[in-house]
Design a protein around this motif. Structure first.
Motif, PDB file in Angstrom:
ATOM      1  N   GLY A  47      -8.467  -4.919   3.338  1.00  0.00           N
ATOM      2  CA  GLY A  47      -7.972  -3.597   2.959  1.00  0.00           C
ATOM      3  C   GLY A  47      -8.518  -3.126   1.624  1.00  0.00           C
ATOM      4  N   VAL A  54      -2.000   1.702  -6.230  1.00  0.00           N
ATOM      5  CA  VAL A  54      -0.710   2.258  -6.621  1.00  0.00           C
ATOM      6  C   VAL A  54      -0.045   2.981  -5.446  1.00  0.00           C
ATOM      7  CG1 VAL A  54       0.418   3.559  -8.491  1.00  0.00           C
ATOM      8  CG2 VAL A  54      -1.805   2.541  -8.890  1.00  0.00           C
ATOM      9  N   TRP A 410     -10.305   4.008 -11.326  1.00  0.00           N
ATOM     10  CA  TRP A 410     -10.599   3.210 -10.119  1.00  0.00           C
ATOM     11  C   TRP A 410     -10.967   4.116  -8.934  1.00  0.00           C
ATOM     12  CZ3 TRP A 410      -5.577   2.484 -12.402  1.00  0.00           C
ATOM     13  CH2 TRP A 410      -5.562   1.518 -13.401  1.00  0.00           C
TER      14      TRP A 410
HETATM   15  C1  FAD Z   1      -6.092  -0.863  -9.297  1.00  0.00           C
HETATM   16  C2  FAD Z   1      -6.426   0.289  -8.376  1.00  0.00           C
HETATM   17  C3  FAD Z   1      -5.492   1.303  -8.195  1.00  0.00           C
HETATM   18  C4  FAD Z   1      -5.796   2.375  -7.359  1.00  0.00           C
HETATM   19  N1  FAD Z   1      -4.814   3.288  -7.082  1.00  0.00           N
HETATM   20  C5  FAD Z   1      -5.045   4.215  -6.116  1.00  0.00           C
HETATM   21  C6  FAD Z   1      -3.988   5.007  -5.604  1.00  0.00           C
HETATM   22  O1  FAD Z   1      -2.823   4.829  -5.934  1.00  0.00           O
HETATM   23  N2  FAD Z   1      -4.298   5.972  -4.692  1.00  0.00           N
HETATM   24  C7  FAD Z   1      -5.569   6.176  -4.260  1.00  0.00           C
HETATM   25  O2  FAD Z   1      -5.797   7.107  -3.480  1.00  0.00           O
HETATM   26  N3  FAD Z   1      -6.580   5.396  -4.698  1.00  0.00           N
HETATM   27  C8  FAD Z   1      -6.341   4.396  -5.565  1.00  0.00           C
HETATM   28  N4  FAD Z   1      -7.335   3.545  -5.916  1.00  0.00           N
HETATM   29  C9  FAD Z   1      -8.672   3.767  -5.350  1.00  0.00           C
HETATM   30  C10 FAD Z   1      -8.764   3.368  -3.886  1.00  0.00           C
HETATM   31  O3  FAD Z   1      -8.083   2.160  -3.631  1.00  0.00           O
HETATM   32  C11 FAD Z   1     -10.250   3.259  -3.534  1.00  0.00           C
HETATM   33  O4  FAD Z   1     -10.849   4.518  -3.738  1.00  0.00           O
HETATM   34  C12 FAD Z   1     -10.485   2.854  -2.103  1.00  0.00           C
HETATM   35  O5  FAD Z   1      -9.835   1.642  -1.783  1.00  0.00           O
HETATM   36  C13 FAD Z   1     -11.977   2.713  -1.871  1.00  0.00           C
HETATM   37  O6  FAD Z   1     -12.195   2.366  -0.533  1.00  0.00           O
HETATM   38  P1  FAD Z   1     -13.583   1.789  -0.072  1.00  0.00           P
HETATM   39  O7  FAD Z   1     -13.478   1.573   1.397  1.00  0.00           O
HETATM   40  O8  FAD Z   1     -14.675   2.654  -0.585  1.00  0.00           O
HETATM   41  O9  FAD Z   1     -13.788   0.395  -0.810  1.00  0.00           O
HETATM   42  P2  FAD Z   1     -12.811  -0.809  -1.100  1.00  0.00           P
HETATM   43  O10 FAD Z   1     -11.384  -0.424  -0.965  1.00  0.00           O
HETATM   44  O11 FAD Z   1     -13.270  -1.357  -2.408  1.00  0.00           O
HETATM   45  O12 FAD Z   1     -13.110  -1.848   0.075  1.00  0.00           O
HETATM   46  C14 FAD Z   1     -14.292  -2.585   0.149  1.00  0.00           C
HETATM   47  C15 FAD Z   1     -14.016  -3.890   0.886  1.00  0.00           C
HETATM   48  O13 FAD Z   1     -15.242  -4.570   1.086  1.00  0.00           O
HETATM   49  C16 FAD Z   1     -15.110  -5.907   0.623  1.00  0.00           C
HETATM   50  N5  FAD Z   1     -16.433  -6.349   0.154  1.00  0.00           N
HETATM   51  C17 FAD Z   1     -17.128  -5.872  -0.900  1.00  0.00           C
HETATM   52  N6  FAD Z   1     -18.308  -6.498  -1.000  1.00  0.00           N
HETATM   53  C18 FAD Z   1     -18.360  -7.374   0.002  1.00  0.00           C
HETATM   54  C19 FAD Z   1     -19.348  -8.293   0.448  1.00  0.00           C
HETATM   55  N7  FAD Z   1     -20.517  -8.420  -0.177  1.00  0.00           N
HETATM   56  N8  FAD Z   1     -19.077  -9.045   1.553  1.00  0.00           N
HETATM   57  C20 FAD Z   1     -17.885  -8.913   2.202  1.00  0.00           C
HETATM   58  N9  FAD Z   1     -16.929  -8.045   1.843  1.00  0.00           N
HETATM   59  C21 FAD Z   1     -17.158  -7.292   0.757  1.00  0.00           C
HETATM   60  C22 FAD Z   1     -14.090  -5.823  -0.488  1.00  0.00           C
HETATM   61  O14 FAD Z   1     -13.530  -7.096  -0.737  1.00  0.00           O
HETATM   62  C23 FAD Z   1     -13.113  -4.828   0.103  1.00  0.00           C
HETATM   63  O15 FAD Z   1     -12.232  -5.491   0.986  1.00  0.00           O
HETATM   64  C24 FAD Z   1      -7.071   2.450  -6.734  1.00  0.00           C
HETATM   65  C25 FAD Z   1      -7.981   1.426  -6.891  1.00  0.00           C
HETATM   66  C26 FAD Z   1      -7.670   0.333  -7.696  1.00  0.00           C
HETATM   67  C27 FAD Z   1      -8.673  -0.778  -7.837  1.00  0.00           C
END
Ligand code: FAD
Length: 478
Positions: A47, A54, A410
């Motif tokens: 996830g 948050v 973030w």
């Molecule tokens: C502390 C924090 C608080 C936040 N609060 C909010 C909030 O309240 N509301 C909101 O809208 N957004 C919030 N965000 C931002 C939001 O969570 C992100 O924008 C969103 O999760 C990004 O989604 P994504 O799919 O781009 O990447 P990610 O959620 O980063 O998912 C990428 C996935 O790929 C995996 N991965 C990465 N590299 C590799 C690899 N080489 N091999 C295998 N797996 C890998 C990771 O482990 C992760 O599971 C927050 C983020 C953080 C860190």
């Protein structure tokens, strides 16, 4: 990725920072932020960020999606189209809004509750300084240039996180066409000519290769997606050549255009009134022109503690008790993600671009001044103590403080953005330019940070990608 489970309550989100659930990247030191490096947290478990964050649900402003559609050259990305996606995804538990909100989707969204008096005071104060109040940040407010509201969250019952992973993936774990492998780190995309046919990974310390039956879709987040593309020889040719990586495709946009809200903690010593216990904001304000029609430049939450960088705390002192206005600003400048070495195990070079553009500094001071007026509004007076950080000082002093406390919200995105121009990496259907069978579906594809938080836009991007992949598969099988 790890199989570690995150805390079920998002109230404990600060404990995720720097834990095993965080990739714990460090940005490069920058003179624009007083020579500091920033802990650039991103979620590491199933996830990703959605399991440690948050839990705020913020779908993006109308203009964000109009901009996306324009760059993609595809009206299927415009606000109207995205409302359909969101309606399909959501079950909305607030005031009915049939035009904009869904009632039968897998993602449960509700207004924060019960609203603590501190956050009500923030909203009352925001009204006194000129912001209109709305029923939700994701309703009519997402079509206006400014306003305030109790924020929406993906939380159930007495405060249990219902992340997109829990809502969308966990119920399908039994499906024969879904295999979840944890503790495997992808290192490279495998190609047959220009066709992606699988990925290489390191699993439990051993190299493994996974072959794709259909397509390869990278959803690794805005740092790791460009990292894996670069390790696969896709990116700016000069950068790849300098590391001795054979160039498979010269795509200058890979790893460029890193965007985020730059976050500033504007801190006030607290007065006598009781502050809310959990470290999660319940109210949000949007305002300021971003140069696009009605697209807000600033987003602001609040919290009951002094949120400031360790360097700012050492220099300015950390008031206690305190409250903070968490001021997020969209930037003119952009950062980048580059490889440090050709070794997949080495940490990437992350330049954030925070405050690189002098106009961003001027705007940040303007944002701080707005927060200051709100903090001194009559409804906030029971919560306001005597001391502020940095205090009632000149614009230059405020700018110096902001450089010492600037950090990430973030909302990392933009490192493999959509478009048809030279800087674009994917087309309107998430396909990487110049390659077959390779798509990207995560925050990397956003052309710029949305006006709010980025989880909901990422879920919408995932839903669109799933539709496209299913359509293609159906057409191949027909
Ligand atoms: C502390 C924090 C608080 C936040 N609060 C909010 C909030 O309240 N509301 C909101 O809208 N957004 C919030 N965000 C931002 C939001 O969570 C992100 O924008 C969103 O999760 C990004 O989604 P994504 O799919 O781009 O990447 P990610 O959620 O980063 O998912 C990428 C996935 O790929 C995996 N991965 C990465 N590299 C590799 C690899 N080489 N091999 C295998 N797996 C890998 C990771 O482990 C992760 O599971 C927050 C983020 C953080 C860190």
């Amino acid at each position: 990725m790890t199989r570690t489970t995150a805390f079920p309550t998002p109230d404990r989100w600060p404990e995720n920072i720097g834990s095993e659930r965080d990739w714990g990247y460090l940005t490069e030191p920058s003179p624009r932020i007083a020579g500091r490096r920033v802990l650039y947290s991103m979620g590491k478990g199933l996830g990703g960020g959605s399991s440690i964050n948050v839990a705020v649900w913020s779908r993006g402003h109308r203009q964000d999606w109009e901009d996306f559609a324009e760059l993609a050259g595809d009206p299927r990305w415009n606000y109207r189209s995205m409302l359909d996606v969101y309606r399909r995804l959501e079950t909305w538990h607030g005031d009915p809004d049939i035009e904009r909100r869904g009632t039968e989707g897998p993602i449960h969204v509700r207004p924060a509750q019960p609203t603590h008096a501190f956050f009500s005071a923030m909203l009352d104060g925001a009204e006194t300084v000129g912001l209109d109040r709305y029923a939700s940040p994701n309703g009519e407010l997402a079509e206006r240039g400014s306003g305030c509201a109790v924020r929406d969250e993906t939380v159930e019952n007495v405060g249990t996180r219902r992340s997109p992973y829990r809502a969308l993936v966990a119920p399908r774990l039994h499906q024969r066409n879904l295999t979840v492998i944890t503790h495997a780190v992808v290192t490279e995309v495998v190609f047959d000519g220009n066709r992606a046919v699988g990925v290489k990974a390191v699993s439990e310390g051993r190299p493994v290769e996974f072959r794709a039956a259909c397509e390869v879709v990278l959803s690794l987040g805005a740092v790791q997606t460009p990292k894996i593309l670069l390790q696969s020889g896709i990116g700016p040719a000069g950068h790849l050549e300098s590391l001795g990586i054979p160039v498979r495709g010269n795509l200058p946009g890979v790893g460029s255009g890193l965007d985020d809200h730059v976050l500033f903690g504007c801190v006030w010593e607290a007065g006598k009134c009781e502050l809310p216990p959990p470290p999660r904001a319940q109210a949000v304000c949007f305002w300021g022109s971003d140069g696009r029609p009605e697209s807000p430049k600033f987003i602001m939450y609040s919290g009951a503690a002094a949120f400031m960088s360790p360097e700012a705390a050492a220099r300015y002192g950390r008031p206690d008790p305190a409250f903070t206005f968490l001021l997020g600003m969209r930037m003119r400048s952009r950062g980048s993600v580059r490889l440090r070495t050709a070794d997949p195990a080495s940490a990437p070079i992350i330049e954030t671009g925070y405050l690189d553009d002098p106009d961003d500094v001027r705007d940040a001071v303007e944002g701080y001044r707005f927060a200051e007026v709100l903090a001194h509004s009559q409804p906030m007076s029971p919560y306001l103590g005597t001391r502020a950080v940095p205090g009632g000082v000149s614009d230059a002093d405020v700018a110096a403080y902001l450089r010492h406390t600037a950090s990430t919200f973030w909302h990392q995105c933009g490192t493999a953005r959509v478009g048809t121009d030279e800087g674009a990496v994917i087309d309107a259907e998430f396909r990487v330019h110049g390659f077959d069978n390779l798509r990207i579906a995560d925050a990397s594809v956003l052309p710029r940070v949305t006006s709010g938080n980025t989880m909901a836009p990422c879920v919408a991007i995932g839903a669109r990608a799933a539709d496209l992949i299913r359509d293609r598969r159906n057409s191949v099988e027909a």
